[in-house]
Scaffold this active site. Sequence first.
Site, PDB file in Angstrom:
ATOM      1  N   SER A 134       0.861  -1.197   0.000  1.00  0.00           N
ATOM      2  CA  SER A 134       0.000   0.000   0.000  1.00  0.00           C
ATOM      3  C   SER A 134       0.888   1.235   0.000  1.00  0.00           C
ATOM      4  O   SER A 134       2.077   1.164   0.338  1.00  0.00           O
ATOM      5  CB  SER A 134      -0.863  -0.005   1.267  1.00  0.00           C
ATOM      6  OG  SER A 134      -1.505   1.237   1.454  1.00  0.00           O
ATOM      7  N   TYR A 147      -3.723  -0.822   9.980  1.00  0.00           N
ATOM      8  CA  TYR A 147      -3.505  -0.995   8.540  1.00  0.00           C
ATOM      9  C   TYR A 147      -2.096  -0.520   8.172  1.00  0.00           C
ATOM     10  O   TYR A 147      -1.351  -1.202   7.455  1.00  0.00           O
ATOM     11  CB  TYR A 147      -4.571  -0.209   7.771  1.00  0.00           C
ATOM     12  CG  TYR A 147      -4.550  -0.429   6.271  1.00  0.00           C
ATOM     13  CD1 TYR A 147      -5.216  -1.513   5.712  1.00  0.00           C
ATOM     14  CD2 TYR A 147      -3.877   0.451   5.421  1.00  0.00           C
ATOM     15  CE1 TYR A 147      -5.207  -1.727   4.336  1.00  0.00           C
ATOM     16  CE2 TYR A 147      -3.868   0.252   4.051  1.00  0.00           C
ATOM     17  CZ  TYR A 147      -4.539  -0.833   3.506  1.00  0.00           C
ATOM     18  OH  TYR A 147      -4.530  -1.032   2.144  1.00  0.00           O
TER      19      TYR A 147
HETATM   20  P1  NAP Z   1     -11.853  -5.113  -1.189  1.00  0.00           P
HETATM   21  O1  NAP Z   1     -12.678  -4.908  -2.411  1.00  0.00           O
HETATM   22  O2  NAP Z   1     -12.411  -4.793   0.156  1.00  0.00           O
HETATM   23  O3  NAP Z   1     -11.282  -6.604  -1.207  1.00  0.00           O
HETATM   24  C1  NAP Z   1     -10.633  -7.178  -0.104  1.00  0.00           C
HETATM   25  C2  NAP Z   1     -10.519  -8.667  -0.345  1.00  0.00           C
HETATM   26  O4  NAP Z   1      -9.935  -9.301   0.797  1.00  0.00           O
HETATM   27  C3  NAP Z   1     -11.892  -9.310  -0.539  1.00  0.00           C
HETATM   28  O5  NAP Z   1     -11.787 -10.343  -1.466  1.00  0.00           O
HETATM   29  C4  NAP Z   1     -12.170  -9.856   0.836  1.00  0.00           C
HETATM   30  O6  NAP Z   1     -13.129 -10.885   0.876  1.00  0.00           O
HETATM   31  C5  NAP Z   1     -10.777 -10.357   1.191  1.00  0.00           C
HETATM   32  N1  NAP Z   1     -10.720 -10.666   2.602  1.00  0.00           N
HETATM   33  C6  NAP Z   1     -10.942  -9.847   3.643  1.00  0.00           C
HETATM   34  N2  NAP Z   1     -10.859 -10.529   4.799  1.00  0.00           N
HETATM   35  C7  NAP Z   1     -10.574 -11.815   4.464  1.00  0.00           C
HETATM   36  C8  NAP Z   1     -10.372 -12.993   5.204  1.00  0.00           C
HETATM   37  N3  NAP Z   1     -10.485 -13.028   6.545  1.00  0.00           N
HETATM   38  N4  NAP Z   1     -10.082 -14.141   4.543  1.00  0.00           N
HETATM   39  C9  NAP Z   1     -10.003 -14.156   3.205  1.00  0.00           C
HETATM   40  N5  NAP Z   1     -10.196 -13.069   2.437  1.00  0.00           N
HETATM   41  C10 NAP Z   1     -10.480 -11.912   3.073  1.00  0.00           C
HETATM   42  O7  NAP Z   1     -10.567  -4.198  -1.280  1.00  0.00           O
HETATM   43  P2  NAP Z   1      -9.409  -4.062  -2.366  1.00  0.00           P
HETATM   44  O8  NAP Z   1      -9.177  -2.619  -2.510  1.00  0.00           O
HETATM   45  O9  NAP Z   1      -9.649  -4.871  -3.576  1.00  0.00           O
HETATM   46  O10 NAP Z   1      -8.189  -4.646  -1.518  1.00  0.00           O
HETATM   47  C11 NAP Z   1      -7.343  -5.673  -1.969  1.00  0.00           C
HETATM   48  C12 NAP Z   1      -5.954  -5.449  -1.403  1.00  0.00           C
HETATM   49  O11 NAP Z   1      -5.429  -4.232  -1.936  1.00  0.00           O
HETATM   50  C13 NAP Z   1      -5.923  -5.299   0.124  1.00  0.00           C
HETATM   51  O12 NAP Z   1      -4.763  -5.937   0.634  1.00  0.00           O
HETATM   52  C14 NAP Z   1      -5.822  -3.800   0.314  1.00  0.00           C
HETATM   53  O13 NAP Z   1      -5.219  -3.458   1.528  1.00  0.00           O
HETATM   54  C15 NAP Z   1      -4.946  -3.435  -0.862  1.00  0.00           C
HETATM   55  N6  NAP Z   1      -4.965  -2.024  -1.252  1.00  0.00           N
HETATM   56  C16 NAP Z   1      -6.092  -1.433  -1.743  1.00  0.00           C
HETATM   57  C17 NAP Z   1      -6.038  -0.092  -2.121  1.00  0.00           C
HETATM   58  C18 NAP Z   1      -7.218   0.625  -2.697  1.00  0.00           C
HETATM   59  O14 NAP Z   1      -7.125   1.831  -2.948  1.00  0.00           O
HETATM   60  N7  NAP Z   1      -8.345  -0.012  -2.953  1.00  0.00           N
HETATM   61  C19 NAP Z   1      -4.862   0.625  -1.981  1.00  0.00           C
HETATM   62  C20 NAP Z   1      -3.739  -0.021  -1.468  1.00  0.00           C
HETATM   63  C21 NAP Z   1      -3.788  -1.343  -1.119  1.00  0.00           C
HETATM   64  P3  NAP Z   1     -14.681 -10.521   1.164  1.00  0.00           P
HETATM   65  O15 NAP Z   1     -15.213  -9.861  -0.065  1.00  0.00           O
HETATM   66  O16 NAP Z   1     -15.283 -11.828   1.458  1.00  0.00           O
HETATM   67  O17 NAP Z   1     -14.680  -9.575   2.344  1.00  0.00           O
END
Ligand code: NAP
Length: 242
Positions: A134, A147
């Site tokens: 991130s 986080y």
């Molecule tokens: P998201 O749409 O909220 O997706 C998060 C994913 O993690 C979902 O598939 C969720 O499953 C899964 N997850 C959460 N808790 C879990 C658990 N206990 N066991 C297994 N899977 C679990 O968010 P995203 O933005 O795509 O995030 C994906 C990654 O990118 C994360 O590591 C996040 O920190 C990182 N990230 C995102 C951004 C951004 O701007 N969006 C920026 C930097 C980094 P469920 O749908 O079942 O909850």
Amino acid sequence: MNAFSLAGRTALVTGANTGIGQAIAVALGRAGANVICAGRSSCAQTVGLIGNATELRLDFADPMAARDVFADRQIDILVNNAGIIRRADAVDFSESDWDEVLDVNLKAVFFTCQAFGKAAIARGGPAAIVNIASLLSFQGGIRVPSYTASKHGVAGITKLLANEWAAKGINVNAIAPGYIVTNNTDALRADPARNAAILDRIPAGRWGEADDIGEAAVFLASPAAKYIHGTVLNVDGGWLAR
Ligand code: NAP
């Protein structure tokens, strides 16, 4: 273009049901990989988008959930994408919001890497890990202490594992996404002042799309990245350059 092909390789992506994980799974499939879409929720939609894919249920509420996943099948690429975020002022931050985030975002990532690495080392490689870090692997952020701690940790263990495993044929790297349109950032986009402030400082002038991260993951998982070890690749529209 062969150096960017993933034909004949099997990839496992965690949190592949939605957002960045879904986009990564689709991009890896498009590059030719067989994809195992892992999630605590059903990944049926992602499997449908890819075709050459299967589903695996993994819930990192138990950070050791992937301990046996790599023992009985060859998986060449691991993408640790699953992650959660909790927001509260540091003075009010709860122990459960600390522990739950550290368990999913850091402890599960390390022990999933460990299980994958054991099998890949025994095989003699080649293999690749892409961890999702991130901007908060580098910056402090506001109201997201667990986080920020977890994502600084992801950058650290990515480098540590690269140091230990680079000579064993395993590429360990990470991607630091900028501000990407997913569920994770709904709250930021719903706040007009935060949304405007964020957009104003992104040199590319737009929020990132999940697919922007998918293509970067293909690169780091591919033979084209064979001499890249321990890097955290910013895919942020220029945010950190500003
Ligand atoms: P998201 O749409 O909220 O997706 C998060 C994913 O993690 C979902 O598939 C969720 O499953 C899964 N997850 C959460 N808790 C879990 C658990 N206990 N066991 C297994 N899977 C679990 O968010 P995203 O933005 O795509 O995030 C994906 C990654 O990118 C994360 O590591 C996040 O920190 C990182 N990230 C995102 C951004 C951004 O701007 N969006 C920026 C930097 C980094 P469920 O749908 O079942 O909850």
